[in-house]
Design an enzyme around this catalytic site. Structure first.
Site, PDB file in Angstrom:
ATOM      1  N   ASP A  10      62.287 -12.657  15.031  1.00  0.00           N
ATOM      2  CA  ASP A  10      62.292 -13.105  16.625  1.00  0.00           C
ATOM      3  C   ASP A  10      63.711 -13.752  16.757  1.00  0.00           C
ATOM      4  O   ASP A  10      64.331 -14.319  16.122  1.00  0.00           O
ATOM      5  CB  ASP A  10      61.388 -14.391  16.653  1.00  0.00           C
ATOM      6  CG  ASP A  10      60.140 -13.607  16.620  1.00  0.00           C
ATOM      7  OD1 ASP A  10      59.505 -12.835  16.635  1.00  0.00           O
ATOM      8  OD2 ASP A  10      59.174 -14.821  16.987  1.00  0.00           O
ATOM      9  N   ASP A 129      48.216 -13.016  24.494  1.00  0.00           N
ATOM     10  CA  ASP A 129      48.650 -13.918  24.002  1.00  0.00           C
ATOM     11  C   ASP A 129      47.157 -15.156  24.463  1.00  0.00           C
ATOM     12  O   ASP A 129      47.921 -15.530  25.076  1.00  0.00           O
ATOM     13  CB  ASP A 129      50.435 -14.362  24.001  1.00  0.00           C
ATOM     14  CG  ASP A 129      51.267 -13.584  24.062  1.00  0.00           C
ATOM     15  OD1 ASP A 129      50.866 -12.834  22.963  1.00  0.00           O
ATOM     16  OD2 ASP A 129      52.945 -13.783  24.312  1.00  0.00           O
TER      17      ASP A 129
END
Length: 241
Positions: A10, A129
């Site tokens: 990330d 998500d």
């Protein structure tokens, strides 16, 4: 067939970072994203899950850096973060990434998302998500609707696979949400990649047990950075499961 392991890199402000429950400001920096990705590749990973957090949060872009990372890797890359229209999708695919994740746009622009699912097929995955049974958008800062309603719509559109993240687990190393994954797999025939909470080799074995239900891969981030296990150990565990 063993589950596919996707070590996560990330990226925020040019650095490899990990967040806790996706919260901006909870970053722990781990240095150069390319170094991290190359380390996972050296350890035997066949996929890298590469995320532009700044693009996901709508606060900037690391597009050039991520494109450079993809170019320098010899393994497949799943690219995620800020893909919300034709231009950003084409740019993401032009990096050479094998697959691009679409998250927010799947919720905010369903007509566009449905079209690209049909047009790009296996090159596009949908990121779901989840907090409870509610989807989150814009880098997990906004509610994005009911999980089951959206899943039904995306299935009708022909989504090729889903990356399912339990936000409450992500970056916490408290174990994956197996119940959520079972429920999603029961409601779709598309393969599912599990994300969030993986902390031990036992967690990987538990996820491998869901392969017959439809789980095909697992994203691991914090556990690898924290040294809970190595990529090589994870791959061995999944191969033996």
């Amino acid at each position: 067939m063993s589950l596919t392991l996707l070590p996560a890199v990330d990226v925020a402000d040019g650095q490899a970072v990990r967040l806790v429950q996706g919260a901006a400001g909870s970053e722990t920096a781990y240095g150069d994203p390319l170094d991290a990705a190359l380390a996972w590749q050296r350890d035997g990973a066949e996929w890298i899950h590469l995320v532009d957090l700044d693009a996901a949060f709508g606060r900037g872009s690391n597009a050039d850096l991520l494109a450079d990372v993809v170019r320098q890797l010899d393994v497949r890359v799943e690219l995620s973060g800020g893909v919300r229209d034709d231009e950003s999708l084409r740019a993401a695919l032009a990096t050479g990434a094998t697959r691009v994740n679409i998250g927010t746009a799947a919720l905010e622009d369903p007509l566009w998302c449905d079209r690209v699912c049909g047009e790009y097929g296996d090159r596009v995955a949908i990121g779901l998500d989840v907090r409870g049974r509610t989807l989150s958008a814009r880098g997990w800062t906004r509610d994005g609707g009911d999980l089951w309603e959206v899943l039904e719509r995306l299935d009708r559109a022909g989504a090729s696979r889903y990356v399912v993240t339990d936000i409450t687990k992500d970056g916490t190393m408290r174990g994956p949400n197996l119940e959520l994954l079972r429920e999603v797999c029961a409601r779709t025939n598309a393969p599912v990649i599990a994300s969030g909470g993986v902390s031990t080799l036992a967690d990987l074995r538990a996820l491998a047990a869901l392969e017959p239900a439809g789980v095909e891969g697992v994203i691991a981030g914090k556990a690898l950075y924290a040294g809970a296990f190595t990529v090589a150990e994870a791959l061995r565990t999944l191969a033996d499961a």
